[in-house]
Scaffold this motif. Sequence first.
Motif, PDB file in Angstrom:
ATOM      1  N   ARG A  11       1.025  -1.200   0.167  1.00 51.83           N
ATOM      2  CA  ARG A  11      -0.122   0.026  -0.111  1.00 51.83           C
ATOM      3  C   ARG A  11       0.997   1.266  -0.006  1.00 51.83           C
ATOM      4  N   PRO A  12       0.763   2.317  -0.817  1.00 47.84           N
ATOM      5  CA  PRO A  12       1.138   3.700  -0.727  1.00 47.84           C
ATOM      6  C   PRO A  12       1.105   4.375   0.512  1.00 47.84           C
ATOM      7  N   THR A  13       1.966   5.235   0.694  1.00 53.57           N
ATOM      8  CA  THR A  13       1.869   5.930   1.922  1.00 53.57           C
ATOM      9  C   THR A  13       1.076   7.267   1.502  1.00 53.57           C
ATOM     10  N   GLN A  14      -0.001   7.285   2.430  1.00 51.51           N
ATOM     11  CA  GLN A  14      -0.901   8.603   2.505  1.00 51.51           C
ATOM     12  C   GLN A  14      -0.064  10.017   2.131  1.00 51.51           C
ATOM     13  N   GLN A  15      -0.619  10.679   1.291  1.00 53.52           N
ATOM     14  CA  GLN A  15       0.091  11.969   0.998  1.00 53.52           C
ATOM     15  C   GLN A  15      -0.441  12.933   2.107  1.00 53.52           C
ATOM     16  N   PRO A  16       0.486  13.855   2.461  1.00 51.77           N
ATOM     17  CA  PRO A  16      -0.232  14.515   3.482  1.00 51.77           C
ATOM     18  C   PRO A  16      -1.234  15.624   2.843  1.00 51.77           C
ATOM     19  N   LEU A  17      -2.438  15.848   3.837  1.00 50.13           N
ATOM     20  CA  LEU A  17      -3.508  16.540   3.543  1.00 50.13           C
ATOM     21  C   LEU A  17      -3.054  18.114   2.612  1.00 50.13           C
ATOM     22  N   LEU A  44      -0.619  18.799   0.665  1.00 54.60           N
ATOM     23  CA  LEU A  44      -0.032  18.251  -0.653  1.00 54.60           C
ATOM     24  C   LEU A  44      -1.127  18.011  -1.603  1.00 54.60           C
ATOM     25  N   ARG A  45      -2.246  17.125  -0.938  1.00 51.48           N
ATOM     26  CA  ARG A  45      -3.088  16.539  -1.944  1.00 51.48           C
ATOM     27  C   ARG A  45      -3.954  18.108  -2.242  1.00 51.48           C
ATOM     28  N   HIS A  46      -4.160  18.867  -1.092  1.00 50.34           N
ATOM     29  CA  HIS A  46      -5.012  20.051  -1.465  1.00 50.34           C
ATOM     30  C   HIS A  46      -4.340  20.976  -2.431  1.00 50.34           C
ATOM     31  N   LEU A  47      -2.851  21.157  -2.367  1.00 51.90           N
ATOM     32  CA  LEU A  47      -2.452  21.852  -3.451  1.00 51.90           C
ATOM     33  C   LEU A  47      -2.464  21.425  -4.784  1.00 51.90           C
ATOM     34  N   LYS A  48      -2.570  20.171  -4.968  1.00 53.63           N
ATOM     35  CA  LYS A  48      -2.733  19.364  -6.134  1.00 53.63           C
ATOM     36  C   LYS A  48      -4.139  19.560  -6.943  1.00 53.63           C
ATOM     37  N   ALA A  90      -7.144  18.927  -4.967  1.00 56.75           N
ATOM     38  CA  ALA A  90      -8.354  18.294  -3.789  1.00 56.75           C
ATOM     39  C   ALA A  90      -9.208  19.465  -2.990  1.00 56.75           C
ATOM     40  N   SER A  91     -10.371  19.409  -3.112  1.00 52.26           N
ATOM     41  CA  SER A  91     -10.886  20.351  -2.001  1.00 52.26           C
ATOM     42  C   SER A  91     -11.145  19.896  -0.605  1.00 52.26           C
ATOM     43  N   ILE A  92     -11.283  20.990   0.191  1.00 49.91           N
ATOM     44  CA  ILE A  92     -11.153  20.642   1.566  1.00 49.91           C
ATOM     45  C   ILE A  92     -12.467  19.770   2.020  1.00 49.91           C
ATOM     46  N   ARG A  93     -13.602  19.864   1.230  1.00 56.46           N
ATOM     47  CA  ARG A  93     -14.624  19.127   1.490  1.00 56.46           C
ATOM     48  C   ARG A  93     -14.381  17.744   1.104  1.00 56.46           C
ATOM     49  N   THR A  94     -13.727  17.532   0.118  1.00 52.91           N
ATOM     50  CA  THR A  94     -13.245  16.019  -0.503  1.00 52.91           C
ATOM     51  C   THR A  94     -12.291  15.499   0.666  1.00 52.91           C
ATOM     52  N   LEU A  95     -11.449  16.123   1.184  1.00 52.12           N
ATOM     53  CA  LEU A  95     -10.395  15.818   2.045  1.00 52.12           C
ATOM     54  C   LEU A  95     -10.833  15.471   3.470  1.00 52.12           C
ATOM     55  N   ALA A  96     -11.871  16.179   3.802  1.00 54.22           N
ATOM     56  CA  ALA A  96     -12.630  15.837   5.088  1.00 54.22           C
ATOM     57  C   ALA A  96     -13.497  14.474   4.879  1.00 54.22           C
ATOM     58  N   ARG A  97     -14.063  14.291   3.773  1.00 51.45           N
ATOM     59  CA  ARG A  97     -14.513  12.971   3.458  1.00 51.45           C
ATOM     60  C   ARG A  97     -13.510  11.754   3.581  1.00 51.45           C
ATOM     61  N   VAL A  98     -12.416  12.125   3.060  1.00 53.81           N
ATOM     62  CA  VAL A  98     -11.173  11.082   3.013  1.00 53.81           C
ATOM     63  C   VAL A  98     -10.759  10.906   4.478  1.00 53.81           C
ATOM     64  N   ILE A  99     -10.449  11.854   5.154  1.00 60.27           N
ATOM     65  CA  ILE A  99      -9.995  11.466   6.662  1.00 60.27           C
ATOM     66  C   ILE A  99     -11.140  11.298   7.717  1.00 60.27           C
ATOM     67  N   GLY A 100     -12.555  11.209   7.334  1.00 56.30           N
ATOM     68  CA  GLY A 100     -13.598  10.972   8.073  1.00 56.30           C
ATOM     69  C   GLY A 100     -13.848  11.977   9.070  1.00 56.30           C
ATOM     70  N   LYS A 101     -13.272  13.381   8.784  1.00 54.39           N
ATOM     71  CA  LYS A 101     -13.677  14.387   9.865  1.00 54.39           C
ATOM     72  C   LYS A 101     -14.388  15.550   9.159  1.00 54.39           C
ATOM     73  N   SER A 102     -14.579  16.761  10.126  1.00 57.34           N
ATOM     74  CA  SER A 102     -15.364  17.434   9.523  1.00 57.34           C
ATOM     75  C   SER A 102     -14.645  18.519   8.704  1.00 57.34           C
ATOM     76  N   TYR A 113      -9.722  21.796   7.516  1.00 54.50           N
ATOM     77  CA  TYR A 113      -9.103  23.017   7.280  1.00 54.50           C
ATOM     78  C   TYR A 113      -8.127  23.305   8.442  1.00 54.50           C
ATOM     79  N   ARG A 114      -8.184  22.913   9.616  1.00 54.52           N
ATOM     80  CA  ARG A 114      -7.388  23.326  10.560  1.00 54.52           C
ATOM     81  C   ARG A 114      -5.874  22.557  10.395  1.00 54.52           C
TER      82      ARG A 114
END
Length: 369
Positions: free
Chosen positions: A61-67, A69-73, A75-87, A92-93
């Motif tokens: 399994r590949p290592t998860q990229q930092p949030l 880096l994925r945002h800079l590439k 990914a929206s904050i809403r999408t990243l919130a779903r990925v990590i299972g947080k609000s 954003y914080r």
Amino acid sequence: VAWRSYLPHFEHVRSEKNAAGSRRLVCKSCGSFNTKGNGSRRGLKRYRCKDCGASFSVDYRPTQQPLLLRHLKGASIRTLARVIGKSIDAAYRRIVRELSGLPHNNDVTLQYCNPKRFCGFLVVDGKYVAVKGYDQKIPFIYGIDYLTHDIPICLLAPSENYQALLQFFTKLKNTGYELLSVVCDDNESIRLAARAVYPGVIVQLCHVHFLENIRRTLKVRSEETYRNFLADLEEKIFDLPYLGQENLERHIRWRAPRHYDDPMKIQTLQHIFAYSDLLTGYVTAEKLFHNGCPRTTNLIESYNKQLNGRLKTVQGFQSFATAERWLSAWILARRLTPFTDCRGRFKRLNGNCSLENTRMTKYRLPKLF
């Protein structure tokens, strides 16, 4: 950066495959190659040794990229919130926390880069960004070293005036960068600021921007009156691979009598003649330095296109400091991303990131993401 994070997971497996000459892995207990797959557990691939009976796992399994880096590439904050299972607020914080821990792009250049590894041909341009508290968008100015594709300096300024550009080139000089030629659009402030900090620097105006200004003046896209005239200029002057100032002026003098009865054509020819030294700076640079100075800003325009697509989803920043941190992080991500599709003379850059091409040999690349 992303593909390098995969290496720790595959390095052990790949070396075992090469040593075995087959797809079977070596047993971690007895060293035998007589192994076979034995299902999977919790996402890990299981193997069993036929000789000693030992079982072992391999994590593909590949290592998860930092949030961040994925945002800079993209990914929206809403999408990243779903990925990590947080609000959304939690995501954003976390992004802000990762962003705050990054050094500024300019500081990375000062600490890790060897000024002698830059070619000295800098393509300069900017991108306007929306920041809360400013009535209009403000410029984000940066420059790309032509042969290494590295970005030594960037600057977010309240306006694109002489003072801001003077600050930009002063920061550039403080890094030890030896500026030989600057390639830019028809912005007089860039030329004045560059020559104030680097006396004797060669200025090359972008042919694409220059021709576009002529097209707008002659209205060739909506009217046919001057289309043939502009096509002749492009073919006989701007499309030539190597045209010095003397030859350019000779072409203008030869064409002027043929168009004496048309004020628009004469005005256009006079305009080109007045800028002949700036339009042929690449020839002067080639004679002095033999490194192939560009005559367009196409390189940085491709970066601007990517940045513009990313900024559309961001839709502005809450403060000047936030915008500066985010834009600096975007530049760092670009500098640490390996090239994959460079062609022609830049094909040699593929597989390496731009910061790798300019770093001091005594330093390893910083792991920022």
